[in-house]
Design a protein around this motif. Sequence first.
Motif, PDB file in Angstrom:
ATOM      1  N   ALA A 118       0.802  -1.226   0.000  1.00 37.51           N
ATOM      2  CA  ALA A 118       0.000   0.000   0.000  1.00 37.51           C
ATOM      3  C   ALA A 118       0.841   1.285   0.000  1.00 37.51           C
ATOM      4  N   PRO A 119       1.879   1.418   0.846  1.00 38.73           N
ATOM      5  CA  PRO A 119       2.622   2.689   0.876  1.00 38.73           C
ATOM      6  C   PRO A 119       3.493   2.940  -0.353  1.00 38.73           C
ATOM      7  N   THR A 120       4.012   1.876  -0.998  1.00 37.97           N
ATOM      8  CA  THR A 120       4.986   2.068  -2.077  1.00 37.97           C
ATOM      9  C   THR A 120       4.477   1.650  -3.451  1.00 37.97           C
ATOM     10  N   ASN A 121       3.347   0.950  -3.503  1.00 34.02           N
ATOM     11  CA  ASN A 121       2.786   0.464  -4.761  1.00 34.02           C
ATOM     12  C   ASN A 121       3.679  -0.575  -5.440  1.00 34.02           C
ATOM     13  N   LYS A 122       4.568  -1.214  -4.665  1.00 35.04           N
ATOM     14  CA  LYS A 122       5.407  -2.280  -5.198  1.00 35.04           C
ATOM     15  C   LYS A 122       4.742  -3.629  -4.945  1.00 35.04           C
ATOM     16  N   CYS A 123       5.101  -4.619  -5.747  1.00 30.28           N
ATOM     17  CA  CYS A 123       4.387  -5.897  -5.728  1.00 30.28           C
ATOM     18  C   CYS A 123       5.170  -6.989  -5.011  1.00 30.28           C
ATOM     19  N   LEU A 124       4.433  -7.851  -4.327  1.00 28.69           N
ATOM     20  CA  LEU A 124       5.036  -9.040  -3.730  1.00 28.69           C
ATOM     21  C   LEU A 124       5.466  -9.958  -4.863  1.00 28.69           C
ATOM     22  N   SER A 125       6.745 -10.322  -4.862  1.00 23.93           N
ATOM     23  CA  SER A 125       7.322 -11.028  -5.999  1.00 23.93           C
ATOM     24  C   SER A 125       8.257 -12.131  -5.523  1.00 23.93           C
ATOM     25  N   VAL A 126       8.537 -13.071  -6.416  1.00 23.51           N
ATOM     26  CA  VAL A 126       9.480 -14.152  -6.145  1.00 23.51           C
ATOM     27  C   VAL A 126      10.738 -13.924  -6.967  1.00 23.51           C
ATOM     28  N   ASN A 127      11.890 -14.031  -6.323  1.00 23.44           N
ATOM     29  CA  ASN A 127      13.166 -13.945  -7.031  1.00 23.44           C
ATOM     30  C   ASN A 127      13.483 -15.330  -7.587  1.00 23.44           C
ATOM     31  N   VAL A 128      13.225 -15.521  -8.880  1.00 21.64           N
ATOM     32  CA  VAL A 128      13.352 -16.857  -9.478  1.00 21.64           C
ATOM     33  C   VAL A 128      14.801 -17.290  -9.637  1.00 21.64           C
ATOM     34  N   GLU A 129      15.738 -16.356  -9.508  1.00 22.24           N
ATOM     35  CA  GLU A 129      17.147 -16.682  -9.717  1.00 22.24           C
ATOM     36  C   GLU A 129      17.901 -16.926  -8.417  1.00 22.24           C
ATOM     37  N   HIS A 130      17.220 -16.807  -7.289  1.00 17.14           N
ATOM     38  CA  HIS A 130      17.937 -16.932  -6.023  1.00 17.14           C
ATOM     39  C   HIS A 130      17.147 -17.775  -5.033  1.00 17.14           C
ATOM     40  N   PHE A 131      17.862 -18.675  -4.360  1.00 21.26           N
ATOM     41  CA  PHE A 131      17.255 -19.530  -3.343  1.00 21.26           C
ATOM     42  C   PHE A 131      17.918 -19.267  -1.997  1.00 21.26           C
ATOM     43  N   ASN A 132      17.153 -19.461  -0.945  1.00 19.26           N
ATOM     44  CA  ASN A 132      17.693 -19.410   0.412  1.00 19.26           C
ATOM     45  C   ASN A 132      17.741 -20.815   0.982  1.00 19.26           C
ATOM     46  N   ARG A 133      18.796 -21.111   1.721  1.00 15.89           N
ATOM     47  CA  ARG A 133      18.878 -22.389   2.421  1.00 15.89           C
ATOM     48  C   ARG A 133      18.498 -22.169   3.879  1.00 15.89           C
ATOM     49  N   SER A 134      17.617 -23.011   4.372  1.00 13.84           N
ATOM     50  CA  SER A 134      17.133 -22.878   5.738  1.00 13.84           C
ATOM     51  C   SER A 134      16.933 -24.271   6.319  1.00 13.84           C
ATOM     52  N   PRO A 135      16.600 -24.371   7.607  1.00 10.66           N
ATOM     53  CA  PRO A 135      16.317 -25.691   8.185  1.00 10.66           C
ATOM     54  C   PRO A 135      15.168 -26.412   7.488  1.00 10.66           C
ATOM     55  N   TYR A 136      14.364 -25.656   6.722  1.00  9.86           N
ATOM     56  CA  TYR A 136      13.227 -26.253   6.019  1.00  9.86           C
ATOM     57  C   TYR A 136      13.603 -26.710   4.613  1.00  9.86           C
ATOM     58  N   GLY A 137      14.836 -26.454   4.204  1.00 13.40           N
ATOM     59  CA  GLY A 137      15.270 -26.855   2.872  1.00 13.40           C
ATOM     60  C   GLY A 137      15.572 -25.655   1.991  1.00 13.40           C
ATOM     61  N   ARG A 138      15.585 -25.895   0.693  1.00 14.32           N
ATOM     62  CA  ARG A 138      15.898 -24.865  -0.300  1.00 14.32           C
ATOM     63  C   ARG A 138      14.611 -24.132  -0.675  1.00 14.32           C
ATOM     64  N   GLU A 139      14.571 -22.823  -0.424  1.00 15.14           N
ATOM     65  CA  GLU A 139      13.337 -22.078  -0.629  1.00 15.14           C
ATOM     66  C   GLU A 139      13.595 -20.788  -1.403  1.00 15.14           C
ATOM     67  N   HIS A 140      12.544 -20.301  -2.069  1.00 12.66           N
ATOM     68  CA  HIS A 140      12.662 -19.105  -2.891  1.00 12.66           C
ATOM     69  C   HIS A 140      12.738 -17.844  -2.038  1.00 12.66           C
ATOM     70  N   GLU A 141      13.506 -16.894  -2.520  1.00 16.48           N
ATOM     71  CA  GLU A 141      13.579 -15.581  -1.882  1.00 16.48           C
ATOM     72  C   GLU A 141      12.399 -14.731  -2.353  1.00 16.48           C
TER      73      GLU A 141
END
Length: 268
Positions: free
Chosen positions: A218-241
């Motif tokens: 709402a404040p910035t008019n930017k969209c929730l998006s997925v970074n398809v080129e980058h993954f994060n590693r976490s205790p839950y496995g490999r997940e999208h940023e």
Amino acid sequence: MMHSRANIRPYNAQVLVGNWYEDRVMEEEVLTDFLEKRSTGQLSSQKMSEVERMSQTIPLSISAGDGLLRFGHQLMLIHTSVYSAQNTGEKSQLSCCLATGIPHSSGLQDGATEVTATGTTSIRPTLRSAFILGKPNLSVSSDSVKYGDEIILSDTNGELFLTCVKSSTRAGRTCDVIFTSNKTRNSVWIVMHPNINARLEFDGSDVKIDDKIVLAHAPTNKCLSVNVEHFNRSPYGREHELLCELSTGSFATYKAPILWKFQTQSAY
């Protein structure tokens, strides 16, 4: 040195009874401690890790016969975009859903609890991937959600809110997405129709469950998006940023992985 007989404790029936009584008291204390820990779930065998706890499956709200998305629904936010690989151009369906991640510190909200927002590829409702759809003023309502409405997304306990924050490491047009206990205007999102040319026409009309939508900050008019080129590693496995980027007024949004849908449990 010889000890006098007076200093030696005689071995008799009273000594045996005393030892037996002490042993019995100790056994009763051990049993009492065990029963207390078992009743409160503190035994090692009863404890589960945080990953196991957050990965437990939970039910979603059952959608009504009209199929409308409503405030108060417990639901999942699932990504639905098809994207082209940067090097090969091959098109793929990006399957992931919004989830809470690992502890995070933006440095902007002192004392607030913060965790990352991530895109898990495990498409099932769990404690970390099910959320409550609410109104920004936190009022209790079962009204239907309409295109153009402002919403908030919180965890099932109502303690953490999906929030867009400035990043110290990204370009100015891109922001981080986190969950924080400090609900502010930055925790408010707008449900928008995916077709830019049809948004004015659909503004104010009901959103149906499984409809493709765009979530704009709402404040910035930017969209929730997925970074398809980058993954994060976490205790839950490999997940999208996840990111918050790109103006909703740009035709470039058609090429960006910004399409989502809300999913509840079917009544049929």
